[in-house]
Design a protein around this motif. Structure first.
Motif, PDB file in Angstrom:
ATOM      1  N   GLU A   1       5.236   0.909   9.220  1.00 48.93           N
ATOM      2  CA  GLU A   1       4.484   0.151  10.221  1.00 48.93           C
ATOM      3  C   GLU A   1       3.272  -0.555   9.617  1.00 48.93           C
ATOM      4  OE1 GLU A   1       4.408   4.185  11.614  1.00 48.93           O
ATOM      5  OE2 GLU A   1       6.082   3.395  10.447  1.00 48.93           O
ATOM      6  N   PHE A   2       2.666   0.077   8.597  1.00 46.06           N
ATOM      7  CA  PHE A   2       1.513  -0.564   7.971  1.00 46.06           C
ATOM      8  C   PHE A   2       1.903  -1.941   7.442  1.00 46.06           C
ATOM      9  CE2 PHE A   2      -0.833  -1.911   4.292  1.00 46.06           C
ATOM     10  CZ  PHE A   2      -2.153  -1.748   4.673  1.00 46.06           C
ATOM     11  N   PHE A   3       3.006  -2.003   6.728  1.00 45.19           N
ATOM     12  CA  PHE A   3       3.426  -3.265   6.125  1.00 45.19           C
ATOM     13  C   PHE A   3       3.816  -4.287   7.185  1.00 45.19           C
ATOM     14  CE2 PHE A   3       4.043   0.059   3.006  1.00 45.19           C
ATOM     15  CZ  PHE A   3       3.430  -0.484   1.883  1.00 45.19           C
ATOM     16  N   PHE A   4       4.489  -3.850   8.240  1.00 47.67           N
ATOM     17  CA  PHE A   4       4.874  -4.782   9.304  1.00 47.67           C
ATOM     18  C   PHE A   4       3.644  -5.418   9.954  1.00 47.67           C
ATOM     19  CE2 PHE A   4       8.712  -1.755  10.089  1.00 47.67           C
ATOM     20  CZ  PHE A   4       9.279  -2.161   8.898  1.00 47.67           C
ATOM     21  N   HIS A   5       2.655  -4.568  10.270  1.00 53.44           N
ATOM     22  CA  HIS A   5       1.438  -5.080  10.900  1.00 53.44           C
ATOM     23  C   HIS A   5       0.660  -5.973   9.927  1.00 53.44           C
ATOM     24  CE1 HIS A   5       1.139  -2.990  14.867  1.00 53.44           C
ATOM     25  NE2 HIS A   5       2.043  -2.213  14.299  1.00 53.44           N
ATOM     26  N   TRP A   6       0.594  -5.584   8.671  1.00 48.10           N
ATOM     27  CA  TRP A   6      -0.108  -6.385   7.672  1.00 48.10           C
ATOM     28  C   TRP A   6       0.493  -7.792   7.600  1.00 48.10           C
ATOM     29  CZ3 TRP A   6       0.814  -5.726   1.740  1.00 48.10           C
ATOM     30  CH2 TRP A   6       0.023  -6.640   1.030  1.00 48.10           C
ATOM     31  N   TRP A   7       1.799  -7.879   7.466  1.00 47.72           N
ATOM     32  CA  TRP A   7       2.444  -9.188   7.309  1.00 47.72           C
ATOM     33  C   TRP A   7       2.351 -10.017   8.600  1.00 47.72           C
ATOM     34  CZ3 TRP A   7       6.929  -6.076   4.858  1.00 47.72           C
ATOM     35  CH2 TRP A   7       6.571  -5.705   3.550  1.00 47.72           C
ATOM     36  N   ALA A   8       2.437  -9.353   9.747  1.00 44.07           N
ATOM     37  CA  ALA A   8       2.293 -10.083  11.009  1.00 44.07           C
ATOM     38  C   ALA A   8       0.899 -10.678  11.132  1.00 44.07           C
ATOM     39  CB  ALA A   8       2.571  -9.144  12.181  1.00 44.07           C
ATOM     40  N   LEU A   9      -0.113  -9.893  10.817  1.00 45.23           N
ATOM     41  CA  LEU A   9      -1.490 -10.367  10.898  1.00 45.23           C
ATOM     42  C   LEU A   9      -1.758 -11.451   9.856  1.00 45.23           C
ATOM     43  CD1 LEU A   9      -3.045  -6.849  11.469  1.00 45.23           C
ATOM     44  CD2 LEU A   9      -3.193  -8.757  13.085  1.00 45.23           C
ATOM     45  N   ASN A  10      -1.207 -11.254   8.662  1.00 43.49           N
ATOM     46  CA  ASN A  10      -1.414 -12.242   7.605  1.00 43.49           C
ATOM     47  C   ASN A  10      -0.880 -13.611   8.001  1.00 43.49           C
ATOM     48  OD1 ASN A  10      -0.017 -13.502   4.849  1.00 43.49           O
ATOM     49  ND2 ASN A  10      -2.101 -12.725   4.576  1.00 43.49           N
ATOM     50  N   ALA A  11       0.234 -13.627   8.734  1.00 46.87           N
ATOM     51  CA  ALA A  11       0.812 -14.897   9.161  1.00 46.87           C
ATOM     52  C   ALA A  11      -0.131 -15.676  10.080  1.00 46.87           C
ATOM     53  CB  ALA A  11       2.146 -14.654   9.873  1.00 46.87           C
ATOM     54  N   LEU A  12      -1.037 -14.946  10.736  1.00 49.35           N
ATOM     55  CA  LEU A  12      -1.986 -15.576  11.650  1.00 49.35           C
ATOM     56  C   LEU A  12      -3.344 -15.834  11.002  1.00 49.35           C
ATOM     57  CD1 LEU A  12      -1.234 -13.375  14.791  1.00 49.35           C
ATOM     58  CD2 LEU A  12      -0.515 -15.749  14.428  1.00 49.35           C
ATOM     59  N   GLY A  13      -3.496 -15.436   9.739  1.00 55.77           N
ATOM     60  CA  GLY A  13      -4.790 -15.584   9.093  1.00 55.77           C
ATOM     61  C   GLY A  13      -5.753 -14.470   9.414  1.00 55.77           C
ATOM     62  N   VAL A  14      -5.222 -13.335   9.888  1.00 51.66           N
ATOM     63  CA  VAL A  14      -6.048 -12.167  10.196  1.00 51.66           C
ATOM     64  C   VAL A  14      -6.088 -11.258   8.973  1.00 51.66           C
ATOM     65  CG1 VAL A  14      -6.383 -10.192  11.719  1.00 51.66           C
ATOM     66  CG2 VAL A  14      -5.380 -12.312  12.612  1.00 51.66           C
ATOM     67  N   SER A  15      -7.248 -10.835   8.569  1.00 52.21           N
ATOM     68  CA  SER A  15      -7.414  -9.934   7.430  1.00 52.21           C
ATOM     69  C   SER A  15      -7.269  -8.491   7.885  1.00 52.21           C
ATOM     70  CB  SER A  15      -8.787 -10.139   6.799  1.00 52.21           C
ATOM     71  OG  SER A  15      -9.019  -9.218   5.753  1.00 52.21           O
ATOM     72  N   VAL A  16      -6.678  -7.646   7.041  1.00 56.07           N
ATOM     73  CA  VAL A  16      -6.523  -6.230   7.380  1.00 56.07           C
ATOM     74  C   VAL A  16      -7.553  -5.404   6.618  1.00 56.07           C
ATOM     75  CG1 VAL A  16      -4.078  -6.429   7.934  1.00 56.07           C
ATOM     76  CG2 VAL A  16      -4.744  -5.834   5.611  1.00 56.07           C
ATOM     77  N   VAL A  17      -7.977  -4.322   7.263  1.00 59.89           N
ATOM     78  CA  VAL A  17      -8.912  -3.370   6.669  1.00 59.89           C
ATOM     79  C   VAL A  17      -8.213  -2.014   6.647  1.00 59.89           C
ATOM     80  CG1 VAL A  17     -11.236  -2.395   6.752  1.00 59.89           C
ATOM     81  CG2 VAL A  17     -10.797  -4.662   7.742  1.00 59.89           C
ATOM     82  N   PRO A  18      -7.566  -1.643   5.531  1.00 58.50           N
ATOM     83  CA  PRO A  18      -6.887  -0.339   5.475  1.00 58.50           C
ATOM     84  C   PRO A  18      -7.905   0.794   5.568  1.00 58.50           C
ATOM     85  CG  PRO A  18      -6.127  -1.798   3.710  1.00 58.50           C
ATOM     86  CD  PRO A  18      -7.359  -2.417   4.302  1.00 58.50           C
ATOM     87  N   VAL A  19      -7.575   1.802   6.374  1.00 55.64           N
ATOM     88  CA  VAL A  19      -8.483   2.934   6.608  1.00 55.64           C
ATOM     89  C   VAL A  19      -7.823   4.207   6.106  1.00 55.64           C
ATOM     90  CG1 VAL A  19      -9.768   4.248   8.322  1.00 55.64           C
ATOM     91  CG2 VAL A  19      -9.437   1.789   8.638  1.00 55.64           C
ATOM     92  N   HIS A  20      -8.452   4.852   5.140  1.00 55.31           N
ATOM     93  CA  HIS A  20      -7.914   6.086   4.572  1.00 55.31           C
ATOM     94  C   HIS A  20      -8.023   7.220   5.591  1.00 55.31           C
ATOM     95  CE1 HIS A  20      -7.195   9.424   1.823  1.00 55.31           C
ATOM     96  NE2 HIS A  20      -6.888   8.564   0.876  1.00 55.31           N
ATOM     97  N   ALA A  21      -6.996   8.052   5.653  1.00 59.49           N
ATOM     98  CA  ALA A  21      -6.953   9.132   6.640  1.00 59.49           C
ATOM     99  C   ALA A  21      -8.026  10.181   6.421  1.00 59.49           C
ATOM    100  CB  ALA A  21      -5.571   9.789   6.620  1.00 59.49           C
ATOM    101  N   ALA A  22      -8.547  10.282   5.189  1.00 58.29           N
ATOM    102  CA  ALA A  22      -9.515  11.337   4.886  1.00 58.29           C
ATOM    103  C   ALA A  22     -10.928  10.998   5.327  1.00 58.29           C
ATOM    104  CB  ALA A  22      -9.505  11.635   3.383  1.00 58.29           C
ATOM    105  N   LEU A  23     -11.190   9.768   5.743  1.00 54.41           N
ATOM    106  CA  LEU A  23     -12.550   9.383   6.122  1.00 54.41           C
ATOM    107  C   LEU A  23     -13.031  10.152   7.352  1.00 54.41           C
ATOM    108  CD1 LEU A  23     -12.553   5.498   5.637  1.00 54.41           C
ATOM    109  CD2 LEU A  23     -13.186   7.286   4.013  1.00 54.41           C
TER     110      LEU A  23
END
Length: 503
Positions: free
Chosen positions: A39-61
């Motif tokens: 799902e991470f990759f699907f959302h990343w590529w969908a957002l990228n197509a719109l010019g939206v930048s992704v901010v990956p969040v590590h689970a340990a934070l």
């Protein structure tokens, strides 16, 4: 789970339409707390197509880290696993953010809380693709702005390597356990697979006991590693099946000198060492994909023609071959910063400081032999590198200093046979504790509620005073020596057993 390129495209396109309908567009940022899942990759590529930048969040934070990251990035939405919604929403509230949290499979998305900042501009190579946070020396992680060009360059660079690292189009299966909030997994393995028509085998994390089963079952031909992995795999008892795989080479960094040759002999493929930083991307990446690789000597190869470099002393003067110095790099073309990071978010001063005199200052000390091969020596920056994670000593010090029983504290790296470095906290308590072990363990348990588990001290050394300069700054060299000498002494408490993922 196996996903074809056609299925991935369909999933990304469906998500793109949902995001567009909800008003997300060019210039927005969306935080993704989805781990190393499809799902991470699907959302990343969908957002990228719109010019939206992704901010990956590590689970340990933890809370303080999350509220800083989500507030600083000004993300418009957080997409997360359901079990993290409460913690993430609390962090958004603490940051006074207007964003909300939703699940990856929500049928509808919350409307964008503000208009897309760059809606009138075309999406292109210079559009921000991702914001990755990397530890520095100022105590707060810096947000590295990475553009589409950065990612395209990384994939092309990897796809065009030769020697030990030649990728065969449509044939490679690249397995990696590294987290998608790091540039190695996000920019190198992912983009190399995409740009050569290969398969990406993305594990949730590194599992030493089942690693070789995953490698064999997936048919992996390339593995990505960090130095801690070979050390752990060599620690297992030899097995007749050790060489029963299809791996052609490993791509990584930090393998121990004494482990490098032993690993290759036992498991039957080369560990190709490389050097890069989130800031440098592929333009500043150096890799030992040709012989001689100088196995066991922390060598990482010769720079390619597209990278200009210098090795300098503390005054910025070039040093002689064989003499250690700080590595400075830049692109060899007309634009020395092209396809490096685009800058630290909201910190132009730090960006320009890093690029002082027209060169990117890496903070890493190397030496270069007469043939042009580079060898890693040490880190000039005040960073503890544990199991591939860059940990800011100042960030850990800032948190520990808030404990009511801590008078003063300073953090230094100490050697660890498996993880490279371990975090050591030298602490001056307000009052001498009756039981040093219990006191240190209580401090670490408290720190586990404030910081990611890997950042908390693996050793706590109780001291009467810290080594300071006349201006009351910590003398980092003396601190490191003090910490290393203390190990094994009664006033040094080993707290490594408390550092566990999910603790």
């Amino acid at each position: 789970e196996t996903v074809s390129y056609a299925q991935a495209l369909a999933a990304a396109e469906a998500l793109r339409m949902r995001y567009a309908q909800a008003g997300y567009g060019h210039g927005h940022r969306v935080a993704l707390s989805l781990d190393n899942r499809p799902e991470f990759f699907f959302h990343w590529w969908a957002l990228n197509a719109l010019g939206v930048s992704v901010v990956p969040v590590h689970a340990a934070l933890r809370h303080a880290e999350l509220s800083y990251l989500l507030g600083h990035s000004e993300c418009a939405l957080v997409v997360a696993r359901p079990d993290r919604h409460a913690a993430l929403q609390a962090a958004l509230d603490a940051a006074s953010s207007s964003a909300v949290v939703c699940a990856a499979d929500d049928a509808s998305l919350a409307p964008a809380p503000f208009a897309a900042p760059a809606a009138a501009q075309p999406v292109g190579r210079d559009t921000e693709c991702a914001l990755l946070y990397t530890s520095g020396t100022t105590g707060r992680p810096k947000g590295c702005r990475l553009l589409n060009g950065y990612f395209l360059r990384a994939g092309r660079w990897y796809a065009e390597l030769d020697g030990h690292c030649t990728l065969r189009p449509g044939m490679e299966r690249i397995i990696t356990p590294l987290p998608v909030n790091h540039m190695n997994a996000l920019a190198f393995s992912t983009m190399a697979a995409l740009m050569t028509g290969g398969a990406l085998v993305q594990l949730d994390r590194f599992h030493p006991q089942s690693w070789w089963a995953s490698v064999r079952d997936s048919g992996a031909t390339v593995v990505h590693y960090l130095g801690v992995m070979p050390a752990m795999l060599l620690g297992a008892a030899p097995d007749p099946a050790d060489a029963g795989h299809q791996v052609r080479f490993g791509f990584g960094a930090g393998v121990g000198g004494e482990q490098h040759g032993a690993f290759e002999e036992r498991f039957g493929f080369p560990l190709v060492e490389a050097w890069a930083m989130t800031e440098t991307g592929a333009v500043g990446c150096v890799i030992a994909n040709h012989e001689p690789r100088h196995i066991g000597q922390h060598a990482f190869g010769k720079p390619q023609a597209h990278m200009a470099w210098r090795v300098v002393d503390d005054d910025g003067h070039d040093v002689a071959p064989g003499t250690p110095g700080e590595l400075w790099v830049r692109g060899a073309g007309s634009d020395p910063r092209q396809d490096f990071f685009a800058g630290y978010l909201k910190d132009d001063a730090a960006t320009e400081e890093a690029w002082a005199h027209g060169w990117f200052h890496t903070g890493d000390v190397v030496r270069v032999d007469a043939d042009g091969c580079m060898f890693f020596v040490d880190r000039k920056k005040n960073v503890v590198r544990r199991s591939g994670e860059n940990i800011s000593a100042v960030e850990v010090e800032t948190v520990l200093a808030t404990h009511p029983e801590v008078k003063a504290v300073a953090v230094a790296p100490v050697p660890d046979a498996v993880r490279g470095d371990e975090v050591c906290a030298c602490v001056v308590p307000h009052e001498e504790p009756n039981n040093a072990t219990e006191w240190a363990q209580a401090l670490v348990r408290w720190a586990l509620e404030q910081l990611s588990y890997y950042k908390v001290p693996g050793y706590v050394v109780l001291v009467d005073e810290l080594p300071l300069t006349l201006s009351q700054k910590i003398q980092r060299g003396q601190l490191r020596e003090l910490a290393q000498r203390a190990l094994g002494q009664p006033h040094a408490v080993d707290t490594r057993a408390l550092k566990k993922s999910g603790a």
